[in-house]
Design an enzyme around this catalytic site. Sequence first.
Site, PDB file in Angstrom:
ATOM      1  CB  SER A  24       9.331  -3.004   0.361  1.00  0.00           C
ATOM      2  OG  SER A  24       7.908  -2.317  -0.246  1.00  0.00           O
ATOM      3  N   GLY A  92       5.461   6.948  -2.171  1.00  0.00           N
ATOM      4  CA  GLY A  92       4.209   7.376  -1.386  1.00  0.00           C
ATOM      5  C   GLY A  92       4.770   6.441   0.103  1.00  0.00           C
ATOM      6  NE  ARG A 120      -0.023   7.512  -4.373  1.00  0.00           N
ATOM      7  CZ  ARG A 120       0.963   6.465  -3.873  1.00  0.00           C
ATOM      8  NH1 ARG A 120       2.223   6.494  -4.551  1.00  0.00           N
ATOM      9  NH2 ARG A 120       0.581   5.680  -3.105  1.00  0.00           N
ATOM     10  CD  GLN A 167       2.893   3.360   0.975  1.00  0.00           C
ATOM     11  OE1 GLN A 167       2.641   4.517   1.372  1.00  0.00           O
ATOM     12  NE2 GLN A 167       3.111   3.193  -0.085  1.00  0.00           N
ATOM     13  CG  ASP A 312       2.622  -2.187  -4.657  1.00  0.00           C
ATOM     14  OD1 ASP A 312       1.433  -1.656  -4.905  1.00  0.00           O
ATOM     15  OD2 ASP A 312       3.364  -2.720  -4.060  1.00  0.00           O
ATOM     16  NE  ARG A 343      -1.394   1.117  -9.442  1.00  0.00           N
ATOM     17  CZ  ARG A 343      -0.621   0.695  -8.218  1.00  0.00           C
ATOM     18  NH1 ARG A 343      -0.207  -0.231  -7.136  1.00  0.00           N
ATOM     19  NH2 ARG A 343       0.599   0.698  -7.931  1.00  0.00           N
ATOM     20  NE  ARG A 384       3.906  -1.980  -7.812  1.00  0.00           N
ATOM     21  CZ  ARG A 384       4.926  -2.363  -8.103  1.00  0.00           C
ATOM     22  NH1 ARG A 384       5.500  -2.729  -9.269  1.00  0.00           N
ATOM     23  NH2 ARG A 384       5.456  -2.543  -7.054  1.00  0.00           N
TER      24      ARG A 384
HETATM   25  C1  S3P Z   1       4.410  -0.930   0.512  1.00  0.00           C
HETATM   26  C2  S3P Z   1       3.817  -0.376   0.922  1.00  0.00           C
HETATM   27  C3  S3P Z   1       2.347  -1.101   0.404  1.00  0.00           C
HETATM   28  C4  S3P Z   1       2.542  -0.930  -0.907  1.00  0.00           C
HETATM   29  C5  S3P Z   1       3.741   0.289  -1.862  1.00  0.00           C
HETATM   30  C6  S3P Z   1       5.021  -0.408  -0.526  1.00  0.00           C
HETATM   31  C7  S3P Z   1       5.858   0.053   1.559  1.00  0.00           C
HETATM   32  O1  S3P Z   1       1.587   0.048   0.818  1.00  0.00           O
HETATM   33  O2  S3P Z   1       1.795  -0.367  -2.562  1.00  0.00           O
HETATM   34  O3  S3P Z   1       4.152  -0.467  -2.755  1.00  0.00           O
HETATM   35  O4  S3P Z   1       7.133  -0.525   0.887  1.00  0.00           O
HETATM   36  O5  S3P Z   1       5.220  -0.475   2.540  1.00  0.00           O
HETATM   37  P1  S3P Z   1       0.353   0.483   1.359  1.00  0.00           P
HETATM   38  O6  S3P Z   1       0.692  -1.083   2.881  1.00  0.00           O
HETATM   39  O7  S3P Z   1       0.512   2.034   2.190  1.00  0.00           O
HETATM   40  O8  S3P Z   1      -1.134   0.129   0.543  1.00  0.00           O
END
Ligand code: S3P
Length: 428
Positions: A24, A92, A120, A167, A312, A343, A384
């Site tokens: 991240s 994503g 997605r 995100q 995660d 998942r 994962r």
């Molecule tokens: C992430 C947020 C998470 C996580 C992803 C990384 C990020 O997704 O699952 O692996 O870096 O902002 P969400 O917050 O959208 O669930």
Amino acid sequence: MSSVKVTRASIFSLKISEIAPDKSISHRCAMFAMLADGTSEITNFLRAEDTLNSLEIVKNLGATVSDNGVTIKISSDGIKESSEILDCGNSGTGMRLFCGLLSSANGHFVLTGDKYLRRRPMKRVTSPLRDIGAKLDGRDNGDLAPISIRGSSLKAFNYESKIASAQVKSAMILAALRADGTCTFTEPELSRDHTERMLKGMGADIKVDGLKTTIKPMTKLLSPLKIRVPSDPSSAFFFAVAAAITPDSDVFLEGVTLNPTRIEAFKALERMGADISYEITDNKYEPIGNIHVKYAPLKAITVEDNISWLIDELPALSIAFACADGVSVVKNAEELRVKESDRISTVVNGLRDCGIEVDEVKDGYSVKGGKLQASVIDSHGDHRIAMSFIIAGLKCGMSVSDVDCINTSFPNFFELLQKITKVEFTSL
Ligand code: S3P
């Protein structure tokens, strides 16, 4: 496409300082450097497929990137239109954050990704961005990539998100930095907060009050980042579970981010009975330090709060559930269905194939602790899932197919795993 076979592990005691750098934070380093006045210097950037794709995109958007193998330097004099299609691969985070960043940039951009990412949902960002004047489109009325963006001026907003997603929050914060007035973003539960911490550290005017973040538009460029990316707790967690399920074993995980929004899975494992201690050794943008995990007999728990802090890690935590005494329950976790794989179904079907009693509901599942049995598991292209079932193999042996996806987040996973068990690769 590679498959692996792992064998049962015997007692181990391991100190690991080379857990993969945080995914991240690495994505954000690449993107946020484009908002700075000067050269950002990043060490320990995650050199995995997802984050290298973000770095490549930043280059395609006109940034100057140099890399001496240790430090990556990024400077930019503004986002430029690219003749390339911007490929986020499996990520994503990459796609959703770039939607926010590019919504206000001057030009036309196209974001795409691999076959999994193109399935997605993107409406969670394209819809609120469109509401403030962004011009984004994609298949299924803007829900599916490829996503095209025509940068435009953005209106100030007060957005209440129904999803606890970092995100979505990050995409909206990036848009807010270029909106025509002060913006607020409210989320139902606090999601990971690297964006707020890093942008504030760079000088952005961002205030966080509980679940509400207030963002003032940038009046000048931000200060460049000077950062060493800490290790990724989500990657470290696979080895935490390995120690927690292997009698008399322990693992010392060094230099991990101890950001409270990221270590909830370790807290859950602690609730199950594992012996875990934390030590803060540094604090730059966020607390960083060591985590020591020792085996202890595990008992079942219920997980229903702060699901975004566990999103995660739930697949790996579910392997610990399978080794615990009693029935563990996961609730309020429907978001798991829109990750790199669904998942809920990949965990439930995988555990069932390993002889564990599992029950699936719309927003979660339950796992009755038992005796894991060797099986052949398909990762469904989800890194994962692949790593979780490989860790399950430490109990009973396991074959996992389609493990190339592990390179999206943890390229040295097998190198570290080989310190505790035998790994055989086969290529299909
Ligand atoms: C992430 C947020 C998470 C996580 C992803 C990384 C990020 O997704 O699952 O692996 O870096 O902002 P969400 O917050 O959208 O669930």
